[in-house]
Design a protein around this motif. Sequence first.
Motif, PDB file in Angstrom:
ATOM      1  N   MET A   1     -34.763  29.106 -17.161  1.00  0.00           N
ATOM      2  CA  MET A   1     -34.680  29.822 -17.836  1.00  0.00           C
ATOM      3  C   MET A   1     -34.130  31.140 -17.190  1.00  0.00           C
ATOM      4  SD  MET A   1     -35.667  32.128 -20.373  1.00  0.00           S
ATOM      5  CE  MET A   1     -36.638  31.203 -21.619  1.00  0.00           C
ATOM      6  N   THR A   2     -32.784  31.664 -16.926  1.00  0.00           N
ATOM      7  CA  THR A   2     -32.629  32.328 -16.038  1.00  0.00           C
ATOM      8  C   THR A   2     -33.220  34.057 -16.505  1.00  0.00           C
ATOM      9  OG1 THR A   2     -29.977  31.642 -16.831  1.00  0.00           O
ATOM     10  CG2 THR A   2     -30.444  33.630 -15.702  1.00  0.00           C
ATOM     11  N   THR A   3     -33.455  34.416 -15.065  1.00  0.00           N
ATOM     12  CA  THR A   3     -34.081  35.393 -14.706  1.00  0.00           C
ATOM     13  C   THR A   3     -33.018  36.608 -14.459  1.00  0.00           C
ATOM     14  OG1 THR A   3     -33.800  35.709 -12.830  1.00  0.00           O
ATOM     15  CG2 THR A   3     -35.537  34.879 -13.029  1.00  0.00           C
ATOM     16  N   PHE A   4     -33.667  38.505 -15.265  1.00  0.00           N
ATOM     17  CA  PHE A   4     -33.054  39.201 -15.175  1.00  0.00           C
ATOM     18  C   PHE A   4     -32.470  39.188 -14.604  1.00  0.00           C
ATOM     19  CE2 PHE A   4     -35.606  39.147 -19.397  1.00  0.00           C
ATOM     20  CZ  PHE A   4     -34.580  39.064 -20.292  1.00  0.00           C
ATOM     21  N   ASP A   5     -32.471  39.375 -12.721  1.00  0.00           N
ATOM     22  CA  ASP A   5     -31.991  39.840 -11.971  1.00  0.00           C
ATOM     23  C   ASP A   5     -31.042  39.523 -11.205  1.00  0.00           C
ATOM     24  OD1 ASP A   5     -33.732  37.979 -11.077  1.00  0.00           O
ATOM     25  OD2 ASP A   5     -34.868  38.663  -9.705  1.00  0.00           O
ATOM     26  N   GLN A   6     -30.630  38.051 -11.990  1.00  0.00           N
ATOM     27  CA  GLN A   6     -29.159  37.801 -11.630  1.00  0.00           C
ATOM     28  C   GLN A   6     -28.230  38.260 -12.172  1.00  0.00           C
ATOM     29  OE1 GLN A   6     -30.046  33.530 -13.053  1.00  0.00           O
ATOM     30  NE2 GLN A   6     -30.755  32.263 -11.143  1.00  0.00           N
ATOM     31  N   ASP A   7     -27.018  38.427 -11.112  1.00  0.00           N
ATOM     32  CA  ASP A   7     -25.549  38.039 -11.843  1.00  0.00           C
ATOM     33  C   ASP A   7     -25.649  37.353 -12.957  1.00  0.00           C
ATOM     34  OD1 ASP A   7     -25.606  40.799  -9.631  1.00  0.00           O
ATOM     35  OD2 ASP A   7     -24.268  39.996  -8.323  1.00  0.00           O
ATOM     36  N   MET A   8     -24.772  38.187 -14.328  1.00  0.00           N
ATOM     37  CA  MET A   8     -24.209  37.026 -14.519  1.00  0.00           C
ATOM     38  C   MET A   8     -22.573  37.879 -14.936  1.00  0.00           C
ATOM     39  SD  MET A   8     -26.507  34.466 -15.116  1.00  0.00           S
ATOM     40  CE  MET A   8     -26.171  34.278 -17.468  1.00  0.00           C
ATOM     41  N   LEU A   9     -21.653  36.513 -15.885  1.00  0.00           N
ATOM     42  CA  LEU A   9     -20.169  37.286 -16.057  1.00  0.00           C
ATOM     43  C   LEU A   9     -20.720  36.286 -17.757  1.00  0.00           C
ATOM     44  CD1 LEU A   9     -17.653  37.785 -15.980  1.00  0.00           C
ATOM     45  CD2 LEU A   9     -17.996  34.225 -15.595  1.00  0.00           C
ATOM     46  N   ALA A  10     -20.321  37.826 -18.049  1.00  0.00           N
ATOM     47  CA  ALA A  10     -20.001  37.445 -19.857  1.00  0.00           C
ATOM     48  C   ALA A  10     -18.406  37.436 -20.371  1.00  0.00           C
ATOM     49  CB  ALA A  10     -20.373  38.701 -19.951  1.00  0.00           C
ATOM     50  N   LEU A  11     -18.439  36.048 -20.750  1.00  0.00           N
ATOM     51  CA  LEU A  11     -16.947  36.228 -21.785  1.00  0.00           C
ATOM     52  C   LEU A  11     -17.571  36.199 -23.643  1.00  0.00           C
ATOM     53  CD1 LEU A  11     -16.699  33.738 -19.061  1.00  0.00           C
ATOM     54  CD2 LEU A  11     -15.320  32.745 -20.334  1.00  0.00           C
ATOM     55  N   GLU A  12     -16.631  37.339 -23.685  1.00  0.00           N
ATOM     56  CA  GLU A  12     -16.785  37.536 -25.326  1.00  0.00           C
ATOM     57  C   GLU A  12     -15.111  37.134 -25.768  1.00  0.00           C
ATOM     58  OE1 GLU A  12     -18.259  41.429 -25.713  1.00  0.00           O
ATOM     59  OE2 GLU A  12     -19.379  41.504 -23.492  1.00  0.00           O
ATOM     60  N   VAL A  13     -15.485  37.099 -27.160  1.00  0.00           N
ATOM     61  CA  VAL A  13     -14.740  37.142 -28.437  1.00  0.00           C
ATOM     62  C   VAL A  13     -14.999  37.627 -29.693  1.00  0.00           C
ATOM     63  CG1 VAL A  13     -12.833  35.377 -29.723  1.00  0.00           C
ATOM     64  CG2 VAL A  13     -13.186  35.110 -27.843  1.00  0.00           C
ATOM     65  N   ASN A  14     -14.588  38.551 -29.815  1.00  0.00           N
ATOM     66  CA  ASN A  14     -15.710  39.985 -31.405  1.00  0.00           C
ATOM     67  C   ASN A  14     -14.397  39.701 -32.048  1.00  0.00           C
ATOM     68  OD1 ASN A  14     -17.974  40.633 -29.247  1.00  0.00           O
ATOM     69  ND2 ASN A  14     -16.192  41.694 -28.416  1.00  0.00           N
ATOM     70  N   ASP A  15     -15.473  40.295 -33.625  1.00  0.00           N
ATOM     71  CA  ASP A  15     -14.740  40.298 -34.149  1.00  0.00           C
ATOM     72  C   ASP A  15     -13.335  39.240 -34.880  1.00  0.00           C
ATOM     73  OD1 ASP A  15     -16.305  42.445 -34.875  1.00  0.00           O
ATOM     74  OD2 ASP A  15     -14.012  43.482 -33.721  1.00  0.00           O
ATOM     75  N   LEU A  16     -14.420  38.054 -34.917  1.00  0.00           N
ATOM     76  CA  LEU A  16     -13.322  37.570 -36.032  1.00  0.00           C
ATOM     77  C   LEU A  16     -13.897  36.851 -37.367  1.00  0.00           C
ATOM     78  CD1 LEU A  16     -13.519  34.169 -33.275  1.00  0.00           C
ATOM     79  CD2 LEU A  16     -11.895  35.495 -33.193  1.00  0.00           C
ATOM     80  N   HIS A  17     -12.204  36.897 -38.174  1.00  0.00           N
ATOM     81  CA  HIS A  17     -13.048  36.578 -39.613  1.00  0.00           C
ATOM     82  C   HIS A  17     -12.472  35.425 -39.597  1.00  0.00           C
ATOM     83  CE1 HIS A  17     -12.578  40.909 -40.701  1.00  0.00           C
ATOM     84  NE2 HIS A  17     -12.716  41.234 -39.540  1.00  0.00           N
ATOM     85  N   VAL A  18     -13.716  34.904 -40.299  1.00  0.00           N
ATOM     86  CA  VAL A  18     -14.088  33.678 -40.983  1.00  0.00           C
ATOM     87  C   VAL A  18     -15.048  33.304 -42.205  1.00  0.00           C
ATOM     88  CG1 VAL A  18     -14.724  31.263 -39.855  1.00  0.00           C
ATOM     89  CG2 VAL A  18     -13.806  32.985 -38.254  1.00  0.00           C
ATOM     90  N   SER A  58     -14.607  29.376 -13.815  1.00  0.00           N
ATOM     91  CA  SER A  58     -15.343  30.431 -15.337  1.00  0.00           C
ATOM     92  C   SER A  58     -15.312  29.511 -16.190  1.00  0.00           C
ATOM     93  CB  SER A  58     -14.344  31.804 -14.904  1.00  0.00           C
ATOM     94  OG  SER A  58     -15.197  32.545 -16.006  1.00  0.00           O
ATOM     95  N   LYS A  59     -14.688  30.314 -17.329  1.00  0.00           N
ATOM     96  CA  LYS A  59     -14.752  28.967 -18.862  1.00  0.00           C
ATOM     97  C   LYS A  59     -13.745  30.152 -19.644  1.00  0.00           C
ATOM     98  CE  LYS A  59     -17.220  27.622 -22.910  1.00  0.00           C
ATOM     99  NZ  LYS A  59     -15.760  26.557 -22.917  1.00  0.00           N
ATOM    100  N   ASN A  60     -12.628  29.506 -20.243  1.00  0.00           N
ATOM    101  CA  ASN A  60     -12.079  29.564 -20.685  1.00  0.00           C
ATOM    102  C   ASN A  60     -11.997  30.420 -21.978  1.00  0.00           C
ATOM    103  OD1 ASN A  60      -9.723  30.263 -22.382  1.00  0.00           O
ATOM    104  ND2 ASN A  60      -8.579  27.873 -22.206  1.00  0.00           N
ATOM    105  N   TYR A  61     -12.348  31.363 -22.057  1.00  0.00           N
ATOM    106  CA  TYR A  61     -12.496  32.168 -23.831  1.00  0.00           C
ATOM    107  C   TYR A  61     -11.847  31.742 -24.514  1.00  0.00           C
ATOM    108  CZ  TYR A  61      -8.706  35.166 -21.963  1.00  0.00           C
ATOM    109  OH  TYR A  61      -7.337  35.215 -22.324  1.00  0.00           O
ATOM    110  N   MET A  62     -11.371  31.045 -24.904  1.00  0.00           N
ATOM    111  CA  MET A  62     -10.732  30.693 -26.265  1.00  0.00           C
ATOM    112  C   MET A  62     -11.520  29.324 -26.825  1.00  0.00           C
ATOM    113  SD  MET A  62      -7.758  31.941 -27.302  1.00  0.00           S
ATOM    114  CE  MET A  62      -6.714  31.428 -28.378  1.00  0.00           C
ATOM    115  N   ASP A  63     -11.829  28.854 -26.089  1.00  0.00           N
ATOM    116  CA  ASP A  63     -12.991  28.002 -26.488  1.00  0.00           C
ATOM    117  C   ASP A  63     -14.206  28.501 -27.458  1.00  0.00           C
ATOM    118  OD1 ASP A  63     -12.462  25.503 -24.891  1.00  0.00           O
ATOM    119  OD2 ASP A  63     -13.290  26.370 -22.945  1.00  0.00           O
ATOM    120  N   LEU A  64     -14.541  29.943 -27.326  1.00  0.00           N
ATOM    121  CA  LEU A  64     -15.357  30.734 -27.810  1.00  0.00           C
ATOM    122  C   LEU A  64     -14.809  30.751 -29.215  1.00  0.00           C
ATOM    123  CD1 LEU A  64     -16.827  33.055 -25.027  1.00  0.00           C
ATOM    124  CD2 LEU A  64     -17.080  30.705 -25.762  1.00  0.00           C
ATOM    125  N   LYS A  65     -13.549  30.932 -29.009  1.00  0.00           N
ATOM    126  CA  LYS A  65     -13.284  31.123 -30.219  1.00  0.00           C
ATOM    127  C   LYS A  65     -12.950  29.999 -31.031  1.00  0.00           C
ATOM    128  CE  LYS A  65      -8.558  33.006 -32.658  1.00  0.00           C
ATOM    129  NZ  LYS A  65      -7.661  33.511 -32.037  1.00  0.00           N
TER     130      LYS A  65
END
Length: 127
Positions: A1-18, A58-65
């Motif tokens: 489990m990750t602790t809250f004191d670590q730096d993190m990178l957030a990748l986001e894809v928002n408001d997809l209509h499916v 990193s990660k390709n955010y299109m994978d999230l989509k």
Amino acid sequence: MTTFDQDMLALEVNDLHVDVLTGIYSEETHLAQPLRISVRAMLAVQDHYDPDTPLTVSKNYMDLKHAATTGLPEGRHFTLIEAVADHIIDTVFMQDAKVRHVQVKIVKLALSERGEEIGITLSRWRK
């Protein structure tokens, strides 16, 4: 489990209509329902990102989509939207071992009468 004191990178894809087959009532079980899906994946941060840093760190955010759209099985009925969120989370975790945490927000658009957002947010850490 990750602790809250670590730096993190957030990748986001928002408001997809499916459109997804989901629901528990008879009028819902045979028609796809419009959902608004947002996906957030957390990755450990690199010490530094140079201008020529490759995508592989990193990660390709299109994978999230993809996980929230074409990654959902066509013709499969999900009784609960929680199961839709779980499927998306599992898909994102399977895509990339660097992903430490995934959050999925789903809004059932057909339930909104005055623009309110009715739905769920499911969040999981990699085990």
